[in-house]
Scaffold this active site. Sequence first.
Site, PDB file in Angstrom:
ATOM      1  N   GLY A  75       5.039   2.207   1.520  1.00 37.87           N
ATOM      2  CA  GLY A  75       6.086   2.615   0.871  1.00 37.87           C
ATOM      3  C   GLY A  75       6.108   2.245  -0.861  1.00 37.87           C
ATOM      4  O   GLY A  75       6.965   2.448  -1.371  1.00 37.87           O
ATOM      5  N   SER A  91       0.807  -1.086   0.097  1.00 34.89           N
ATOM      6  CA  SER A  91       0.012   0.068   0.030  1.00 34.89           C
ATOM      7  C   SER A  91       0.998   1.222  -0.022  1.00 34.89           C
ATOM      8  O   SER A  91       1.840   1.154   0.212  1.00 34.89           O
ATOM      9  CB  SER A  91      -0.679   0.019   1.356  1.00 34.89           C
ATOM     10  OG  SER A  91       0.023   0.225   2.277  1.00 34.89           O
ATOM     11  N   LYS A  92       0.184   2.165  -0.324  1.00 30.91           N
ATOM     12  CA  LYS A  92       1.121   3.634  -0.451  1.00 30.91           C
ATOM     13  C   LYS A  92       1.663   3.863   0.779  1.00 30.91           C
ATOM     14  O   LYS A  92       2.949   4.324   0.977  1.00 30.91           O
ATOM     15  CB  LYS A  92      -0.056   4.721  -0.837  1.00 30.91           C
ATOM     16  CG  LYS A  92       0.665   5.986  -1.111  1.00 30.91           C
ATOM     17  CD  LYS A  92       0.600   6.393  -2.279  1.00 30.91           C
ATOM     18  CE  LYS A  92       1.263   7.747  -2.601  1.00 30.91           C
ATOM     19  NZ  LYS A  92       2.544   7.549  -3.621  1.00 30.91           N
ATOM     20  N   ARG A  93       0.932   3.528   2.082  1.00 32.44           N
ATOM     21  CA  ARG A  93       1.549   3.859   3.428  1.00 32.44           C
ATOM     22  C   ARG A  93       2.785   2.957   3.614  1.00 32.44           C
ATOM     23  O   ARG A  93       3.796   3.417   4.304  1.00 32.44           O
ATOM     24  CB  ARG A  93       0.460   3.525   4.268  1.00 32.44           C
ATOM     25  CG  ARG A  93       0.772   4.074   5.903  1.00 32.44           C
ATOM     26  CD  ARG A  93      -0.695   3.714   6.429  1.00 32.44           C
ATOM     27  NE  ARG A  93      -1.286   2.508   6.318  1.00 32.44           N
ATOM     28  CZ  ARG A  93      -1.005   1.526   6.610  1.00 32.44           C
ATOM     29  NH1 ARG A  93       0.381   1.344   7.805  1.00 32.44           N
ATOM     30  NH2 ARG A  93      -1.330  -0.120   6.460  1.00 32.44           N
TER      31      ARG A  93
END
Length: 436
Positions: free
Chosen positions: A210, A206-208
Site C-alpha cells: 500500500g 512496498s507497493k504491494r
Amino acid sequence: MVRVRFAPSPTGFLHIGGSRTALFNWIFAQSQKGKFILRIEDTDALRSKKEYVAEILRSLEWLGFHWDEIYYQSQRYDIYREYARKLLESGAAYLADKLPQQAEGQAVILRIQPQKVEVNDLIRGRIEFDTSVIKDQVLIKSDGTPTYNFACVVDDALMGITHVIRGDDHISNTPKQVIMYKALGLAMPAFAHLPLILATEGGRLSKRKGATAISEFRSMGYLSKALVNFLLLLGWSPGENREIIEPQEAIRLFDIRHINKTAAVLDLDKLNWINNQYLKAEDPDKLVDELVPLLAQKGLIDKDGFDRGYVRSVVTLLQPRLTTLNDFPDRADFFFLKDPVMDPKAQEKFLQNDLSREFRAFAQRLESLPRFDIPSIEETFRQLVAELKIEAKTLIHPVRVALTGKTVGPGLFEVIYYLGKERSIERLMRQVKTGG
Ligand code: GLU
C-alpha cells in the site's frame, strides 16, 4: 552555511520514503537558514524517465519543498570523468582489462586498501565499518557513465554539501563513499541516516503493502499540509505528545539530533486522522477552490456557472466530517442534484412505513414558518413530534433519507436550512402517498 541535497533517481514516482527524505533535508535547511539542493540522479539511461522527473518535481512543489538549486547528473559526465582521470594519474585507480570484442571504453576502478572506516552518524551515532569485504569499486563504467557512489561523492563535494541526510538503506554505501572522499582528497560532509519505514503489517514498505506515490495521495484527496505533518512524524516528534504541527512551527522546533533511531511504522489511519484535523481547520474558501473541480467532474455543478456562496456553505457544513477531499462529492451530492440518489438500504429501512401524514404535516409547518432559519426549523419539528406524540427519532431518520437519500450526514436542521424551503418541501411531499 548548511547545504543539503535531495537526490532522487527518476526511475519511479516520488514515494513516501523519498518524500520523507526530502522533507528532513528541506526542514533542516530551513531551520538552519541553509540551502536545499535538488539533484536528479539520472545516470541510468535505461530506467530514468522524463515523466518521472516531471512527477517528482511536481510532487515536491505540491508538498512545498522548494529547492534553491537543481542539477542533473546526466549533464555532468565530463566532470566525473575528469575526477576519475585524476585518480588514474595518482595511481589510486586503474583501467579494467578490455575484453576482445568490447566496443566501448575501459571502466575505471578504484583500488580499495584494507582500512578502518568510521562514521559519526548524526542520528545513529558512531558506526564502524568492516572494509575487508569491500571489493575494488567501479567509478566509471565501460560506457563512460559514472557509478552512483562515485557521482554522488564528486557532486556532494563540488556542490558544497555539508550534511548528507538519506534513508538508512544507503548505509552500506557510506564506507565506499568515505574511501572515495579520501582517495580524492576532498572534504567529507556529515552523515545522517534516517530510520527505516515499515509497513503497517510489518516488513519493508512496498507497493504491494500500500505504499503509494505522493501523486496518488494527492489524487485520493489528502491535503499537502496533512501529508507533510504525517511524514514529519515518521522520524521526528515535536514532543508533549503533539501530533499536529504545521511546517513553520516544525522548522522552529526541529533539531536533527532528535530524529528517532528506531524504525517508523506507516500508519494510514493516523494519516486519515491528521487529514481530518487539517480539513476541519482549513479556510473554507481554500477548500472550495480544491473541491470545485471535483464537483464539476462529477457533474454536480457547472464549472462556469455555479453559486460559490452556496458551495461554500455546504463545505462549511461538511468539512468537520471529511477524511479526504474526495469524500465530499458523494456526501454532498443531494445539495446539488435535483433528486437525491436514494440508498436502497436506507430507503427500505426508513421509508417502508407510510409516513404520509407526518411528512405532509412537517412540510406544511415548514411552509408557514415566518422565519426560515435553523432554530425555527428545529423548534417547529420538535413541536410537531410532541403533538403527534411520537419520538423525534422515528421521524428524524425517515426525513433525512427523504431529503438526502442517506442515513448519515450533517445535522438534519442544517440540511433543511441549506437545501432551502422549497426543495425540502418538495422532497418531503414526494414521499406522501396521494389519495391515502
Ligand atoms: N539516488 C539515490 C537514491 O535515490 C540517492 C542516495 C543518496 O542520497 O545518496 O536513493
